[in-house]
Design an enzyme around this catalytic site. Sequence first.
Site, PDB file in Angstrom:
ATOM      1  N   PRO A 116       0.817  -1.226   0.000  1.00 35.08           N
ATOM      2  CG  PRO A 116      -0.876  -1.576   1.561  1.00 35.08           C
ATOM      3  CD  PRO A 116       0.423  -2.151   1.074  1.00 35.08           C
ATOM      4  CB  CYS A 117       1.159   3.778  -2.456  1.00 36.38           C
ATOM      5  SG  CYS A 117      -0.493   4.130  -3.091  1.00 36.38           S
ATOM      6  CD  GLN A 118      -3.527   3.369   1.026  1.00 39.81           C
ATOM      7  OE1 GLN A 118      -2.477   2.748   1.158  1.00 39.81           O
ATOM      8  NE2 GLN A 118      -4.678   2.747   0.841  1.00 39.81           N
ATOM      9  CB  VAL A 144       5.240   6.006   0.713  1.00 41.00           C
ATOM     10  CG1 VAL A 144       5.633   5.140   1.872  1.00 41.00           C
ATOM     11  CG2 VAL A 144       4.579   5.187  -0.358  1.00 41.00           C
ATOM     12  CB  SER A 145       1.007   8.703  -1.955  1.00 42.07           C
ATOM     13  OG  SER A 145       0.474   9.774  -2.651  1.00 42.07           O
TER      14      SER A 145
END
Length: 378
Positions: free
Chosen positions: A79-81, A83-84
């Site tokens: 999941p990227c939330q 680090v985005s």
Amino acid sequence: MMASDLPGDALTAFEFFAGGGLAGLGLEGFQVTFANDIDRAKASSWQANHAGAFHTGDVRDLTPEDLPGQPDLVWASSPCQDVSLAGTRGGLAARRSGTFWSFWQLMQALDREGRGPRAIVVENVVGLLTSGQGRDFPAICSALVQAGYRVGALEMDAALWLPQSRPRLFMVAFRDAEAPTGSHPAPPFHTPRLIAAHDRLPKPVRSAWAWWKVGPPSRPNLDIGALLEPDDAVQWLGPSDVGHLLELLAPLHRERLDAAQRSGERRVATGFRRVRTEGGVRVQRLELRFDGVAGCLRTPSGGSSRQYVLVCDDGRVRARRLTGREAARLMGLPDTYVLPKGETAALRLMGDAVAVPVVRTLTDALLRPALIRARIAA
Ligand SMILES: C[S@@+](CC[C@H](N)C(=O)[O-])C[C@H]1O[C@@H](n2cnc3c(N)ncnc32)[C@H](O)[C@@H]1O
């Protein structure tokens, strides 16, 4: 090298954070023997499009006993939330993106049983290069290097293959397998921000670094117009909704639209609504692009995450939402891919997926040849 060069069993892969299984679809020549995702709706989509074993549940609850045999490759699109650049920036210490470490503990447990893979790919947003106050990227690279892998990364934008701007980071690690490398970073996939992140890595990690050699696609990408549904098969916004939408255009975007209308030709634009601060005031804007490329697909969480399609022809402007099927095409999926019922579910599935031709390029250039050679040599 083709999978048919391989004596014995096919190459195998595990697909973590599998979503709708787009990574697996790009891993040509591999049999996906295990896939996992926490989301039940995504699990249904994976199962509608793949044969094989899918485990629905939290990666934090998995144990090595859940994983079959020794895979050649493990793919993790964690999941990227957090680090985005658009997200919380809490990084890998935060709850959602921190699931990477649960995945990594599983890899370590597999290793202790002598079942670790020869190759690992970690895919995420480019924000990972700087998230966690710059600590996340070195932390993942160090973990891979300490486990005996040679590590390198590529920043690949789906726009080279498809009419969608979608830059993503692919960290690729090999152990006991040789993939082609260059002595220096090379465009287009070793970008300035990746080179800068590499230069900040601790020395022992840089010593185990590889500039993996992957070339750009030979065929140019398609124009978005080629992927759209026929005009009479979609639902257009009514005149007052179009009017409201166009009122959100900033002057520069209004000029672009006017120029397209004046051309008299059919011109297609895509756009998102965004909140901008102008003169200290937060205002909603519709931002358009006419370069034949769609903006990066996002998971729908509100009106602003849904992409619009505007078509100018005969001096008029029509507007509508991008459909789920069009989003799937923008990820490189054939129309035979079974989408969930409902536009929101389809767009949600596509919004955080990986573009299939990008995975296929990595597979053809690095993963399959290196792993076939390693199997033959073993
Ligand atoms: C960036 S998406 C990857 C999508 C996938 N590569 C594809 O092409 O569809 C991250 C995925 O991680 C899943 N996920 C989030 N938290 C998880 C957890 N704790 N355990 C397992 N999967 C999780 C989400 O449901 C989401 O599908």
